[in-house]
Write a protein that holds these residues in place. Structure first.
Motif, PDB file in Angstrom:
ATOM      1  N   PRO A 208       0.813  -1.221   0.000  1.00  0.00           N
ATOM      2  CA  PRO A 208       0.000   0.000   0.000  1.00  0.00           C
ATOM      3  C   PRO A 208       0.848   1.273   0.000  1.00  0.00           C
ATOM      4  O   PRO A 208       0.482   2.249  -0.654  1.00  0.00           O
ATOM      5  CB  PRO A 208      -0.811  -0.107   1.296  1.00  0.00           C
ATOM      6  N   SER A 209       1.978   1.256   0.713  1.00  0.00           N
ATOM      7  CA  SER A 209       2.829   2.461   0.744  1.00  0.00           C
ATOM      8  C   SER A 209       3.383   2.785  -0.630  1.00  0.00           C
ATOM      9  O   SER A 209       3.706   3.925  -0.926  1.00  0.00           O
ATOM     10  CB  SER A 209       4.031   2.271   1.676  1.00  0.00           C
ATOM     11  N   ARG A 286     -10.078   5.865  -3.004  1.00  0.00           N
ATOM     12  CA  ARG A 286     -10.589   4.706  -2.263  1.00  0.00           C
ATOM     13  C   ARG A 286      -9.687   4.375  -1.085  1.00  0.00           C
ATOM     14  O   ARG A 286     -10.139   3.836  -0.086  1.00  0.00           O
ATOM     15  CB  ARG A 286     -10.678   3.492  -3.198  1.00  0.00           C
ATOM     16  N   MET A 287      -8.385   4.687  -1.245  1.00  0.00           N
ATOM     17  CA  MET A 287      -7.454   4.423  -0.150  1.00  0.00           C
ATOM     18  C   MET A 287      -7.501   5.532   0.894  1.00  0.00           C
ATOM     19  O   MET A 287      -6.716   5.526   1.842  1.00  0.00           O
ATOM     20  CB  MET A 287      -6.021   4.296  -0.701  1.00  0.00           C
ATOM     21  N   GLY A 288      -8.400   6.500   0.706  1.00  0.00           N
ATOM     22  CA  GLY A 288      -8.610   7.498   1.754  1.00  0.00           C
ATOM     23  C   GLY A 288      -7.601   8.618   1.760  1.00  0.00           C
ATOM     24  O   GLY A 288      -7.466   9.320   2.748  1.00  0.00           O
ATOM     25  N   LYS A 290      -6.059  12.110   1.374  1.00  0.00           N
ATOM     26  CA  LYS A 290      -6.655  13.441   1.509  1.00  0.00           C
ATOM     27  C   LYS A 290      -6.877  14.059   0.133  1.00  0.00           C
ATOM     28  O   LYS A 290      -5.949  14.150  -0.656  1.00  0.00           O
ATOM     29  CB  LYS A 290      -5.698  14.300   2.323  1.00  0.00           C
ATOM     30  N   PRO A 291      -8.108  14.472  -0.181  1.00  0.00           N
ATOM     31  CA  PRO A 291      -8.363  15.023  -1.516  1.00  0.00           C
ATOM     32  C   PRO A 291      -7.729  16.401  -1.684  1.00  0.00           C
ATOM     33  O   PRO A 291      -7.420  17.047  -0.718  1.00  0.00           O
ATOM     34  CB  PRO A 291      -9.885  15.133  -1.579  1.00  0.00           C
TER      35      PRO A 291
END
Lengths: 291, 260
Positions: A208-209, A286-288, A290-291
């Motif tokens: 994920p990183s 989806r991975m949250g 920050k937009p």
């Protein structure tokens, strides 16, 4: 809206320069023709002529646009989208090799990166070779790949895909190695306090990183894969594909055809990179992130 | 409370071999931490307080002496999930929600899905973050993130909580608030807590036992049993007893520094 204005300004400036350059470059042919026919050309006629020649040194944008339309949209309207004269047909040939090469290259790149991060021997040995591989001119090695693969009976799509893969695996290796190594000591210690296995560390932390790094690499890799596919069509006498289209264009002095193939390749590359960017935004959202 | 030793160190040594020669991170450390103790480690940088905590957690291995956690080696104790570790930074995974972050150790330790959810709700309640399970870390303040990371360390019901300067990066006001909450949490859960800090007031306010350390080589210069009652409102920090303990800690730190 704020973004469009500067872009349009730049495009307009390029067009002005382009049309001006076309006058200078195509003037000689126009004057020669006029001289042979014994006609005196007015300035307006001269300019009109330089912008409408059949085989100009530098075709102007509207000629390229017309050619692009003639070989794509117009063919579709006539129901001959896949005819040999259609850029959609040639584009599809190149695209299929690009995509296959991209998939092979990305897969190989990710596997190599995982190996490099987890295995000390691979860490020491693979990277120098990967770097060396990219210092060889692709134009020199492409014909050899085709010849060698041909001799073992592999023809058609695969040799070109291999050349694409050869170019696209490298950014993926570099990006993924960096990405998989991006978790800091504290993050790794945290998983050690849970007695997590190497496998769990990989799936829950390292992979994920590495996602932001992966997508950056994929964009570069995709563009490289397209270059690879086109280069793979150039030295091999291929008669199908955008590269072949450029090559035949240059044999017969069809500059407009070359330029339209160039633009088709550019549009294709931009779309492919754009699609990856879209997937990236979706995925990171989806991975949250920050937009 | 009966005095059951949980962590026992005897003549503990740890030497790091570096290119500039050996560094004695810990030398001759003797310490017993009993069940239910709140032990603070205080001292200047390089005194080995964090290293000692990492040895307890089996993140470092001693080069001499003995250490047992719950009567086992630190490695065994870790496998038995003896402790939860809270780092200086919250270190929450940005791609997981708060609930997802707390589930991380539970997933690795093989808890069932229902049990995971149950534990998440329970520990979020403990750190006063109920209802935040579906938020992402960036939606929380620094103090809330650190509370979430404490919840993560509590999630698998370890008896020992090891905290390495958990509030070091937070401002004074948030820190006071978290200190109060931590004491309350400790009172409710009866955990044994090892707490590394740079702050004298923080150490005195929180601890039942304060371990003063000094560097080069890292060693213990003083162990102070706090006379303060277990119930501690924030304004206990203005009482003479509190100031006296703080004074002794300061003296201990000064004594350690006289060596270099």
């Amino acid at each position: 809206m704020n973004k469009i204005l500067p872009i349009l300004t730049v495009v307009a400036a390029i067009f002005v320069l382009w049309y001006a350059a076309a006058i200078g470059m195509n003037k000689k042919w126009a004057l020669d023709q006029a001289g042979r026919a014994g006609i005196e050309l007015s300035t307006n006629d001269l300019i009109a002529d330089t912008w409408s020649q059949d085989r100009p040194v530098l075709p102007v944008p509207h000629q390229v646009a017309q050619e692009l339309w003639k070989t794509t949209g117009a063919m579709v309207l006539k129901g001959r989208a896949m005819s040999k004269r259609s850029l959609i047909f040639h584009g599809w040939i190149t695209l299929s090799a690009t995509l296959l090469g991209f998939v092979i290259g990305t897969g190989a790149g990710i596997l190599l990166a995982v190996g490099i991060v987890h295995n000390r021997a691979m860490d020491m040995s693979v990277m120098p070779w990967a770097i060396a591989s990219q210092t060889i001119p692709i134009l020199a090695i492409a014909p050899m790949i085709i010849v060698v693969l041909n001799s073992v009976g592999i023809q058609g799509l695969l040799p070109k895909a291999f050349i694409s893969a050869y170019l696209s695996f490298f950014p993926v290796v570099v990006g993924m190695v960096k990405g998989l190594r991006s978790p800091d000591g504290m993050q790794l210690d945290l998983l050690r306090t849970y007695s997590a296995s190497g496998n769990e560390t990989f799936w829950k932390l390292r992979l994920p990183s590495s996602m932001p790094y992966l997508f950056t690499s994929l964009k570069i890799g995709m563009a490289a894969a397209l270059v690879g596919a086109i280069v793979g069509e150039l030295p091999t006498g291929a008669i199908r594909g955008l590269g072949a289209r450029m090559l035949t264009g240059s044999y017969y002095g069809q500059t407009i055809q070359i330029w339209s193939a160039l633009f088709a390749a550019a549009i294709l590359a931009a779309s492919l990179v754009g699609i990856i960017g879209m997937i990236e935004r979706r995925m990171l959202k989806r991975m949250g992130v920050k937009p | 409370m009966t005095e059951t030793p949980v962590i026992e160190a005897r003549n503990l040594d740890l030497t790091f071999e570096t290119n500039d020669g050996p560094i004695h991170a810990l030398k001759g450390v003797d310490l017993t931490i009993n069940k239910g103790d709140f032990v603070s480690f205080i001292g200047p940088s390089g005194c080995g307080k964090t290293t000692f905590l990492r040895v307890v957690a089996a993140l470092e291995h001693p080069t001499g002496g003995e250490i047992t956690v719950n009567g086992m080696s630190p490695d065994e104790a870790r496998r038995q999930r003896a402790y939860g570790y809270v780092f200086q930074a919250a270190g929450l995974y940005p791609w997981r929600t708060i609930g997802g972050n707390i589930k991380l150790p539970l997933e690795i330790m093989g808890y069932s899905k229902e049990k995971q959810k149950e534990q998440v709700d329970r520990v979020l309640e403990l750190v006063d973050l109920a209802g935040f399970a579906k938020k992402f870390p960036w939606q929380l303040s620094g103090g809330m993130q650190q509370r979430a990371s404490i919840a993560r360390a509590l999630a698998f019901d370890a008896e020992i909580l090891l905290m390495d300067e958990p509030f070091g990066a937070l401002d004074e006001i948030v820190r006071d608030h978290l200190n109060e909450q931590l004491l309350e949490l400790w009172g409710r859960t009866q955990k044994t807590i090892g707490f590394v800090t740079h702050s004298i007031p923080e150490a005195v306010y929180l601890s039942t036992k304060i371990v003063v350390m000094s560097p080069r080589p890292g060693r213990i210069t003083d162990v102070i049993e706090s006379p303060l009652p277990k119930e501690r409102p924030l304004d206990i920090r203005d009482t003479p007893e509190f100031l006296e303990v703080a004074h002794r800690v300061r003296e201990g730190l000064r004594a350690g520094h006289a060596y270099d």
